[in-house]
Scaffold this active site. Structure first.
Site, PDB file in Angstrom:
ATOM      1  N   LYS A 118     -14.260  20.749   6.818  1.00 23.85           N
ATOM      2  CA  LYS A 118     -14.893  19.516   6.325  1.00 23.85           C
ATOM      3  C   LYS A 118     -15.027  19.530   4.809  1.00 23.85           C
ATOM      4  CE  LYS A 118     -17.407  17.810  10.310  1.00 23.85           C
ATOM      5  NZ  LYS A 118     -18.679  17.362  10.861  1.00 23.85           N
ATOM      6  N   LYS A 201      -7.512  18.537  16.778  1.00 20.44           N
ATOM      7  CA  LYS A 201      -8.544  18.176  17.757  1.00 20.44           C
ATOM      8  C   LYS A 201      -8.847  16.683  17.713  1.00 20.44           C
ATOM      9  CE  LYS A 201     -12.839  18.573  16.903  1.00 20.44           C
ATOM     10  NZ  LYS A 201     -14.243  18.825  16.615  1.00 20.44           N
ATOM     11  N   LYS A 204     -14.118  11.953  16.591  1.00 20.03           N
ATOM     12  CA  LYS A 204     -14.668  10.595  16.509  1.00 20.03           C
ATOM     13  C   LYS A 204     -14.558  10.016  15.106  1.00 20.03           C
ATOM     14  CE  LYS A 204     -19.266  12.362  17.840  1.00 20.03           C
ATOM     15  NZ  LYS A 204     -19.611  13.545  17.067  1.00 20.03           N
TER      16      LYS A 204
HETATM   17  P1  TYM Z   1     -20.040  17.026  18.004  1.00 23.48           P
HETATM   18  O1  TYM Z   1     -20.954  15.867  17.857  1.00 23.48           O
HETATM   19  O2  TYM Z   1     -18.912  17.196  17.044  1.00 23.48           O
HETATM   20  O3  TYM Z   1     -19.415  17.031  19.439  1.00 23.48           O
HETATM   21  C1  TYM Z   1     -20.241  16.939  20.578  1.00 23.48           C
HETATM   22  C2  TYM Z   1     -19.685  17.757  21.721  1.00 23.48           C
HETATM   23  O4  TYM Z   1     -18.370  17.311  22.052  1.00 23.48           O
HETATM   24  C3  TYM Z   1     -17.463  18.403  22.006  1.00 23.48           C
HETATM   25  N1  TYM Z   1     -16.171  17.917  21.504  1.00 23.48           N
HETATM   26  C4  TYM Z   1     -15.002  18.140  22.113  1.00 23.48           C
HETATM   27  N2  TYM Z   1     -14.699  18.805  23.244  1.00 23.48           N
HETATM   28  C5  TYM Z   1     -13.385  18.849  23.595  1.00 23.48           C
HETATM   29  N3  TYM Z   1     -12.404  18.252  22.878  1.00 23.48           N
HETATM   30  C6  TYM Z   1     -12.672  17.575  21.747  1.00 23.48           C
HETATM   31  N4  TYM Z   1     -11.701  16.983  21.053  1.00 23.48           N
HETATM   32  C7  TYM Z   1     -14.033  17.496  21.313  1.00 23.48           C
HETATM   33  N5  TYM Z   1     -14.655  16.908  20.254  1.00 23.48           N
HETATM   34  C8  TYM Z   1     -15.959  17.187  20.382  1.00 23.48           C
HETATM   35  C9  TYM Z   1     -18.088  19.399  21.045  1.00 23.48           C
HETATM   36  O5  TYM Z   1     -17.590  20.707  21.259  1.00 23.48           O
HETATM   37  C10 TYM Z   1     -19.549  19.262  21.372  1.00 23.48           C
HETATM   38  O6  TYM Z   1     -19.889  20.025  22.509  1.00 23.48           O
HETATM   39  N6  TYM Z   1     -22.692  20.870  16.201  1.00 23.48           N
HETATM   40  C11 TYM Z   1     -22.470  20.036  17.351  1.00 23.48           C
HETATM   41  C12 TYM Z   1     -23.706  19.302  17.811  1.00 23.48           C
HETATM   42  C13 TYM Z   1     -24.915  20.158  18.009  1.00 23.48           C
HETATM   43  C14 TYM Z   1     -25.172  21.009  19.107  1.00 23.48           C
HETATM   44  C15 TYM Z   1     -26.476  21.543  18.879  1.00 23.48           C
HETATM   45  C16 TYM Z   1     -24.436  21.366  20.239  1.00 23.48           C
HETATM   46  C17 TYM Z   1     -25.989  20.197  17.202  1.00 23.48           C
HETATM   47  N7  TYM Z   1     -26.940  21.030  17.713  1.00 23.48           N
HETATM   48  C18 TYM Z   1     -27.049  22.455  19.764  1.00 23.48           C
HETATM   49  C19 TYM Z   1     -25.014  22.280  21.120  1.00 23.48           C
HETATM   50  C20 TYM Z   1     -26.301  22.805  20.879  1.00 23.48           C
HETATM   51  C21 TYM Z   1     -21.409  18.998  17.009  1.00 23.48           C
HETATM   52  O7  TYM Z   1     -21.171  18.692  15.889  1.00 23.48           O
HETATM   53  O8  TYM Z   1     -20.882  18.389  18.084  1.00 23.48           O
END
Ligand code: TYM
Length: 339
Positions: A118, A201, A204
């Protein structure tokens, strides 16, 4: 070892309300959340404090936070079973995050691939320090609840390792305070790739038109994006880790993550078929997943009072646990308790 006081293992996870949720978010995270909600004691938050690590429009952030909570329920979370809440509603997340930030070695933070990716897209002058410190906030989210399991896509595995290491460091310095969590990735769908570029990957925040299927995409548009997905010039339909076959592998993975069929059965099913058949089959199962989810989502967005009451209850339940853990961590770290 410190742990939650109930008999069921505890689960915590979250999604950032930083854009529209994709089928990657659904297959990597949400679908697992729903599947485990009756087996474990589950806490799911909308992580708005994470979303502000890059600039957000205030009205949009508020709106996306509500939309994400509604999407959790539309995807199948039952608010009577799972605790659903907004991260910023519980101040303990920010407070523990600061304590953990002070303990997080800069070297560890700089090694996080998500930060490297990022930050490479922005100049040093425009990156907020939150982007670097983000894993400490994620560690706080998890450790506040003594979570045993964290269901996520595999892009979050490094952050989970960081959380475990930081919890151990804290426990070692100040006495047993936190439970060490384990990561939980889905068997299929832990990393869904972009339809237009299957070596990256699905995200969003990617702008290009045919990159991602969003959970709220018009069904015809979702189908069109899948029919236009990048494949290759081979003919054979099988799972493969070869880079040039990543597009077909991604379509098969989406199919498998939705149908839960074995790789052997799926390959046998497509043995005498072509790429057009594969795309149609993937489009059919994606559309039949999205259709009921969208119907429920729009119902929920029209029942405003209901969503607020779910988030209020979630705040109360999650808040009580988070505050107790924060208090213990503060005592252990040496803060003078207010009289
Ligand atoms: P975020 O918001 O980027 O994504 C949310 C969840 O979706 C999964 N994900 C995917 N899985 C498979 N293929 C993809 N292309 C894909 N894109 C996203 C992510 O692995 C995630 O599970 N840091 C985290 C959010 C967070 C969090 C937490 C998660 C903050 N605090 C505590 C678990 C526990 C994040 O940015 O996810």
């Amino acid at each position: 070892m410190v742990s939650n006081s109930g008999n069921k293992p505890r689960v915590l996870s979250g999604i950032q309300p930083s854009g529209n949720l994709t089928i990657g978010n659904y297959l990597g995270a949400l679908k697992q959340w729903v599947e485990v909600q009756r087996q474990f004691d589950c806490f799911y938050c909308v992580v708005d404090l994470h979303a502000i690590t890059v600039a957000q429009n205030p009205d949009e952030l508020r709106q996306k936070t509500r939309e994400s909570a509604a999407m959790y329920i539309a995807a199948g979370l039952d608010p009577e079973v799972s605790t659903i809440f907004v991260q910023s509603h519980i101040a303990a997340h920010s407070e523990l995050a600061w304590m953990l930030t002070c303990m997080a070695p800069l070297g560890w933070l700089h090694r996080m691939t998500q930060f490297k990716d990022k930050s490479a897209k922005q100049s040093q002058e425009s990156i907020g320090a939150g982007l670097l410190n983000y894993p400490s906030l994620m560690a706080a989210d998890i450790l506040l609840y003594h979570a045993d399991l964290v269901p996520v896509g595999d892009d979050q595995n490094q952050h989970l390792e960081f959380t475990r290491d930081l919890a151990q460091r804290f426990n070692h310095a100040y006495g047993e305070t936190f439970t060490l969590p384990s990561v939980m990735n889905p068997e299929a769908g832990a990393r869904i790739m972009g339809l237009d570029n299957p070596t990256a990957k699905m995200s969003k925040s990617e702008d290009s038109e045919n990159h991602a299927v969003f959970l709220l995409d018009d069904l015809a548009a979702a189908r069109r994006k899948i029919m236009r997905a990048v494949t290759d010039s081979h003919r054979e339909i099988r799972f493969s880790s070869e880079r040039e076959r990543a597009g077909v592998n991604n379509l098969l993975t989406i199919y498998q993550a939705i149908t839960d069929e074995s790789s052997a059965d799926i390959e046998a099913h497509f043995a005498d078929k072509g790429y057009g058949d594969l795309k149609r089959a993937v489009a059919d199962c994606v559309v039949s997943t999205l259709e009921p989810l969208q119907a429920r989502y729009y119902e929920l967005m029209n029942e405003k009072g209901y969503l607020d009451s779910v988030l209020k209850l979630g705040r109360e339940k999650a808040g009580a646990i988070a505050e107790a853990t924060l208090k213990r961590a503060q005592e252990n770290m040496g803060f003078l308790a207010p009289s």
